[in-house]
Design an enzyme around this catalytic site. Structure first.
Site, PDB file in Angstrom:
ATOM      1  N   ARG A  89      20.411  68.279 -44.236  1.00 41.04           N
ATOM      2  CA  ARG A  89      20.037  67.159 -45.474  1.00 41.04           C
ATOM      3  C   ARG A  89      17.883  68.286 -45.276  1.00 41.04           C
ATOM      4  O   ARG A  89      17.344  68.725 -43.885  1.00 41.04           O
ATOM      5  CB  ARG A  89      19.254  65.766 -44.272  1.00 41.04           C
ATOM      6  CG  ARG A  89      18.812  64.970 -45.465  1.00 41.04           C
ATOM      7  CD  ARG A  89      18.689  65.196 -46.904  1.00 41.04           C
ATOM      8  NE  ARG A  89      18.690  63.473 -46.994  1.00 41.04           N
ATOM      9  CZ  ARG A  89      18.641  63.025 -48.071  1.00 41.04           C
ATOM     10  NH1 ARG A  89      19.776  62.792 -48.996  1.00 41.04           N
ATOM     11  NH2 ARG A  89      17.957  62.096 -49.358  1.00 41.04           N
ATOM     12  N   GLN A 123      12.744  63.159 -35.532  1.00 40.40           N
ATOM     13  CA  GLN A 123      14.427  63.679 -35.303  1.00 40.40           C
ATOM     14  C   GLN A 123      15.016  64.745 -34.249  1.00 40.40           C
ATOM     15  O   GLN A 123      16.242  64.196 -33.654  1.00 40.40           O
ATOM     16  CB  GLN A 123      15.033  64.456 -36.760  1.00 40.40           C
ATOM     17  CG  GLN A 123      16.270  64.426 -37.486  1.00 40.40           C
ATOM     18  CD  GLN A 123      16.570  63.334 -37.924  1.00 40.40           C
ATOM     19  OE1 GLN A 123      16.119  62.067 -37.689  1.00 40.40           O
ATOM     20  NE2 GLN A 123      18.199  63.012 -38.685  1.00 40.40           N
ATOM     21  N   ASP A 180      33.844  44.793 -17.009  1.00 42.42           N
ATOM     22  CA  ASP A 180      32.641  43.891 -17.904  1.00 42.42           C
ATOM     23  C   ASP A 180      31.279  45.826 -16.968  1.00 42.42           C
ATOM     24  O   ASP A 180      31.769  45.734 -15.876  1.00 42.42           O
ATOM     25  CB  ASP A 180      31.748  42.812 -17.667  1.00 42.42           C
ATOM     26  CG  ASP A 180      30.484  42.517 -18.036  1.00 42.42           C
ATOM     27  OD1 ASP A 180      30.330  42.018 -19.538  1.00 42.42           O
ATOM     28  OD2 ASP A 180      29.769  42.759 -17.366  1.00 42.42           O
ATOM     29  N   SER A 223      37.017  39.046 -15.842  1.00 44.81           N
ATOM     30  CA  SER A 223      36.141  39.753 -14.553  1.00 44.81           C
ATOM     31  C   SER A 223      36.647  39.260 -13.100  1.00 44.81           C
ATOM     32  O   SER A 223      37.347  40.370 -12.161  1.00 44.81           O
ATOM     33  CB  SER A 223      34.701  39.846 -14.561  1.00 44.81           C
ATOM     34  OG  SER A 223      34.588  40.910 -15.078  1.00 44.81           O
ATOM     35  N   GLY A 276      46.146  43.089 -26.134  1.00 50.21           N
ATOM     36  CA  GLY A 276      46.881  43.932 -27.163  1.00 50.21           C
ATOM     37  C   GLY A 276      48.372  44.494 -27.184  1.00 50.21           C
ATOM     38  O   GLY A 276      48.423  43.741 -26.512  1.00 50.21           O
ATOM     39  N   GLU A 332      38.288  46.454 -20.071  1.00 53.87           N
ATOM     40  CA  GLU A 332      38.853  47.403 -18.463  1.00 53.87           C
ATOM     41  C   GLU A 332      36.731  47.227 -17.809  1.00 53.87           C
ATOM     42  O   GLU A 332      36.854  48.462 -16.851  1.00 53.87           O
ATOM     43  CB  GLU A 332      38.546  49.119 -18.805  1.00 53.87           C
ATOM     44  CG  GLU A 332      40.220  49.087 -19.385  1.00 53.87           C
ATOM     45  CD  GLU A 332      41.346  48.896 -18.355  1.00 53.87           C
ATOM     46  OE1 GLU A 332      41.497  49.623 -17.729  1.00 53.87           O
ATOM     47  OE2 GLU A 332      42.358  48.530 -19.064  1.00 53.87           O
TER      48      GLU A 332
END
Length: 692
Positions: A365, A384, A477, A192, A225, A475
Site C-alpha cells: 500500500r 505504521q 482462564d 476454572s 466441543g 483450557e
C-alpha cells in the site's frame, strides 16, 4: 475581507498546493525518527533509500529452515492437500450448520484421504502433533480446535488418564475417527474451579457399574466441543461416590474421569438417559459443535473409569498410588497440560498469519509522498512501524518460547520426571495466558493497520479475531493461569529463603536474587551507548531485576495483609500485583529463549536479522514499563531517552527486513487467503473477489 483577498491573491491551484504541502508536513511527523524534515531535503526518500541500500541481505531459506525445523514436510503436505481440494476450503459466508459439517469433512479428509494421523503423535511425538495442529489451524481455526478436541482432549484423556485396557480398546477408533468424542469437564456453574464440579459417578456394587448423574442444572456439562452433533463418546469428569458402611453411607473420593457413550454407534441416536442440547451460534469457531450434556442415571461399566491414578475394585474398594484427593487431582490435571501447550503454540500461528497479512499489505500500500515524487509505502511511516514492527519482533519471540515449551513438554512425556512436570505445568500456564492475550490485542492492531480493507471479511482479520478470542478463556482462564504462575514463584521464593533449591526455569532467581535486589549501580544506570543497550546481558538483567523486585515486594505485601485479612483476603488485595509479577516472569523466560535462539542460529545473515528483532523486543518491553525502572533508579532519565530513541531506530531497521521476516513463516497465498496480502497482483485479485 475583500481588501484582504485583493492584497493576497491566490489561485485555486496555489491553494490546493498549499493544502497538500501542509498535509505532507503533518504526515512527515509519522515518518521514521531519522527522517527529519529539512528545507533543503526531501521529506521521505533520502533516508529511506539510503537505509534500504544498507539493509541486511537475509538468507530467507536459512531463516525459514531455522524457524520451522524438522516438521516442514508434514505442514507442506497439509497445505498442499487442502489447496488441491477446493470443496474442503472454508468460504467467507457459511451457516453454522454447514460450517460444522464442512469442518467434520475436513478432518475426515485430512485423516482418511491425506493420511495424516495426528493421534499417533499425541503421546509419542508431541512436537510433530503441534506442528500438524499449527498447519491445520492455519487452514481453518475451527478445524484446528475440532482436531484438538478429538485427539488432544478426548483421545488424550483416554491415553493419559486411562491404562492399557483403555488404550487397547479405544486407540484405533479414536485415531480413524470411528470413535468421535468429547471432553466433558466444564459445567454451567463451574469452569476454572474443577474441584467444584457437581456431576456424580456413584458406584453400584450389585451391578458392577457407575451411575452418572447431573444433580442440578448448575451441573449440566456446558460448552462441550463435539457434543452437539458429532460426538459418540465423552470423557466425563465427575465426583466418584463410593458406598461405605459407616453412618455417612457414601464417600466422595473427588473428581475422576469416566468414558460415557452418548450416542448409538450405528444409528447415532442419543442414548437413553443422555440429554444433549446445542449451545448455539458463538462469536467464533462456529465450525465446532459445542453442546450441553445432562445425565439422568446413565449406567456405565466399572471398566469405564479412567483408572491411572485411582481405581475401584469389584467390591467397591478404592486404591491409588497417590495418598490424597489433592494429589490425585493434581496428577489428573497435570496430564491434561498438553491442551495449554497446544493453545499457546496455535496462538503464535494465528499471530504469524495476521502479521503476514498486515505487513505484506503495508509494503504494498502506498499513500502520499513528497511533492513531485512517488508515493511511499505506508510501512515507511513511523506510526505504521510503531504498530507492526514490535509486534513482528514479538511474534518471533513467542515462536521460540513456545518451541521451547513444546520441547520441555515432549521431554516430560518421555521421562515423567516429577520436577519437570511441575515446571511444564507452570510454564504452560504462563505462556498460554501471556501469548493468547497478546495475540488477541495484536489482531485488532493488524486490522486497524490495514485501514478499511482490513475490515473486509475476505481479508480474514474478522474471522481470525473472532475465532481466536476464546483462546483467552478455554483450557484455563488467563487471569487464573497467571495466578498459578505467581503462586509458583512465591513457593520458589519461600523455598530459597528456607534453604531449598529452585527448578531450571526459575534458576535466575537462585543464581542472582541478591544481586537483583541490591541497589542499582548509579554508573550503569546512566550508560546509554547503543552497544550497551543492545547487549543481551543488559537486557536480560533488566528483565530479571524487575521480576525479582516485584517478587520481593508482593511477598512483603502478602505477609502484611494476611495478618488482618487472612490468606484468601490478602491474595485478593494483592491480585493486580500478582498478575504483574507473573507477566514479568513470563517475559523474562521469553527473552531468555529468544536470546538463546539468536545465539544458536547457524546462518550469519539470519542471525543478524534475528538479533535486530530480539533487541527490538527487549527494548520495546523495557520502554513500555519504563516507569518501573525509573521509580527505583535502575534507569536514569538520559538512559530512558536513549532506549526510546533506539527502539524507534530498531523499528525502522526491522522494517527494512520485514518482508524477509514474514516470508520466513512460509505461509503461501492459499493459506493466508487474504487478497490484500497476495504476493502478486494483490489489487487485481482483490477486485476479482468483489466481481470486477
Amino acid at each position: 475581507m475583500e481588501s484582504r483577498r485583493e492584497k493576497n491573491p491566490m489561485t485555486e491551484e496555489e491553494s490546493d498546493g498549499l493544502i497538500a504541502a501542509r498535509r505532507i508536513q503533518r504526515l512527515s511527523l509519522h515518518l521514521s525518527p531519522s527522517l527529519t524534515p529539512s528545507p533543503s531535503l526531501p521529506l521521505v526518500q533520502t533516508e529511506t533509500c539510503s537505509a534500504r541500500s544498507k539493509k541486511l541481505d537475509v538468507n530467507g531459506e536459512a531463516l525459514s529452515l531455522y524457524m520451522r525445523g524438522k516438521h516442514i514436510d508434514i505442514q507442506e503436505k497439509i497445505f498442499d492437500f487442502f489447496n488441491s481440494r477446493p470443496d474442503l476450503q472454508t468460504p467467507i459466508e457459511i451457516s453454522k450448520d454447514d460450517h460444522r459439517e464442512l469442518c467434520m469433512n475436513q478432518l475426515i479428509g485430512l485423516v482418511r484421504e491425506a493420511g495424516v494421523r495426528p493421534f499417533r503423535y499425541v503421546a509419542d511425538d508431541p512436537e510433530k502433533y503441534f506442528a500438524i495442529m499449527e498447519a491445520v489451524g492455519s487452514v481453518d481455526m475451527s478445524l484446528g480446535i475440532k482436531m484438538g478436541v478429538q485427539y488432544s482432549l478426548w483421545g488424550g484423556s483416554v491415553i493419559n488418564l486411562g491404562t492399557k485396557k483403555h488404550r487397547d480398546k479405544y486407540f484405533d477408533g479414536i485415531d480413524n475417527l470411528d470413535y468421535t468424542g468429547c471432553f466433558a469437564m466444564t459445567e454451567l456453574h463451574h469452569g476454572s474451579n474443577v474441584q467444584g464440579l457437581q456431576t456424580t459417578a456413584t458406584f453400584d456394587p450389585l451391578k458392577d457399574e457407575f451411575v452418572i448423574d447431573t444433580p442440578n442444572d448448575g451441573a449440566i456439562k456446558w460448552w462441550i466441543g463435539n457434543a452437539a452433533v458429532h460426538g459418540k463418546f465423552a470423557t466425563v469428569f465427575a465426583r466418584l461416590i463410593l458406598p461405605t458402611h459407616d453412618s455417612k453411607g457414601v464417600s466422595d473420593m473427588g473428581v475422576h474421569a469416566f468414558i460415557v457413550p452418548i450416542r448409538d454407534m450405528k444409528t447415532h441416536q442419543t442414548l437413553p438417559g443422555v440429554e444433549i442440547q446445542d449451545c448455539g451460534h458463538k462469536v467464533g469457531l462456529n465450525g465446532v459443535d459445542n453442546g450441553a450434556l445432562r445425565f439422568r442415571s446413565v449406567r456405565i461399566p466399572r471398566d469405564n473409569l479412567l483408572n491411572r491414578f485411582g481405581d475401584v475394585s469389584r467390591d467397591g474398594t478404592y486404591t491409588s498410588s497417590l495418598p490424597t484427593i489433592n494429589k490425585r487431582f493434581g496428577a489428573t490435571l497435570g496430564e491434561l497440560v498438553g491442551g495449554r501447550v497446544g493453545l499457546a503454540y496455535a496462538s503464535v500461528g494465528v499471530l504469524k498469519i495476521s502479521a503476514t497479512i498486515a505487513i505484506r499489505y503495508s509494503l504494498l500500500r502506498q499513500q502520499f509522498g513528497p511533492p513531485k515524487q512517488p508515493e511511499v509505502s505506508i510501512l515507511d511511516y513511523q506510526s505504521q512501524q510503531h504498530k507492526l514492527m514490535p509486534m513482528l519482533a514479538s511474534t518471533y519471540a513467542y515462536h521460540f518460547a513456545t518451541v521451547y515449551l513444546v520441547e520441555k513438554y515432549s521431554e516430560m512425556k518421555k521421562t515423567h520426571d516429577e520436577q519437570l512436570v511441575a515446571d511444564v505445568h507452570a510454564l504452560s500456564a504462563g505462556l498460554k495466558s501471556y501469548v493468547t492475550s497478546y495475540t488477541a490485542k495484536a489482531l485488532s492492531v493488524c486490522r486497524e493497520a490495514c485501514g478499511g480493507h482490513g475490515y473486509a471479511a475476505v481479508n480474514r482479520f474478522g474471522s481470525l479475531r473472532n475465532d481466536h478470542d476464546i483462546f483467552q478463556t478455554f483450557e484455563g482462564d488467563n487471569t487464573v493461569l497467571l495466578q498459578q504462575v505467581a503462586a509458583d514463584l512465591l513457593k520458589r521464593y519461600k523455598e530459597k529463603f528456607q534453604g531449598g533449591t529452585l527448578t531450571v526455569t526459575w534458576s535466575y532467581l537462585r543464581e542472582s536474587m541478591n544481586t537483583y535486589l541490591s541497589q542499582p549501580n548509579p554508573v550503569t544506570a546512566r550508560w546509554e551507548g547503543e552497544d550497551h543497550l543492545r547487549d543481551p546481558k543488559f537486557q536480560l538483567d533488566a528483565f530479571r531485576y524487575r521480576t525479582s523486585r516485584l517478587l520481593q515486594n508482593v511477598a512483603a505485601r502478602l505477609q502484611k495483609h494476611s495478618k488482618t485479612l487472612g490468606g484468601f483476603g490478602a491474595w485478593n488485595r494483592c491480585l493486580n500485583h500478582l498478575l504483574t509479577l507473573a507477566e514479568s516472569h513470563i517475559e523474562t523466560v521469553i527473552l531468555a529463549k529468544f536470546i538463546e535462539a539468536v545465539k544458536n542460529c547457524p546462518d550469519p545473515s539470519a542471525k543478524a536479522a534475528l538479533k535486530l528483532a530480539c533487541d527490538l523486543y527487549a527494548l520495546d518491553r523495557i520502554w513500555k514499563d519504563i516507569g518501573t525502572y525509573r521509580n527505583v533508579d535502575y534507569v536514569a532519565p538520559n538512559k530512558a531517552k536513549a532506549i526510546h530513541k533506539l527502539t524507534e531506530y530498531l523499528s525502522f531497521q526491522v522494517r527494512n527486513v520485514a518482508k524477509e521476516l514474514v516470508d520466513a513463516f512460509e505461509l503461501p497465498d492459499h493459506v493466508t487467503r487474504a487478497p490484500i496480502a497476495m504476493q502478486s497482483d494483490a489489487y487485481s485479485q482483490y477486485t476479482q473477489v468483489v466481481g470486477f
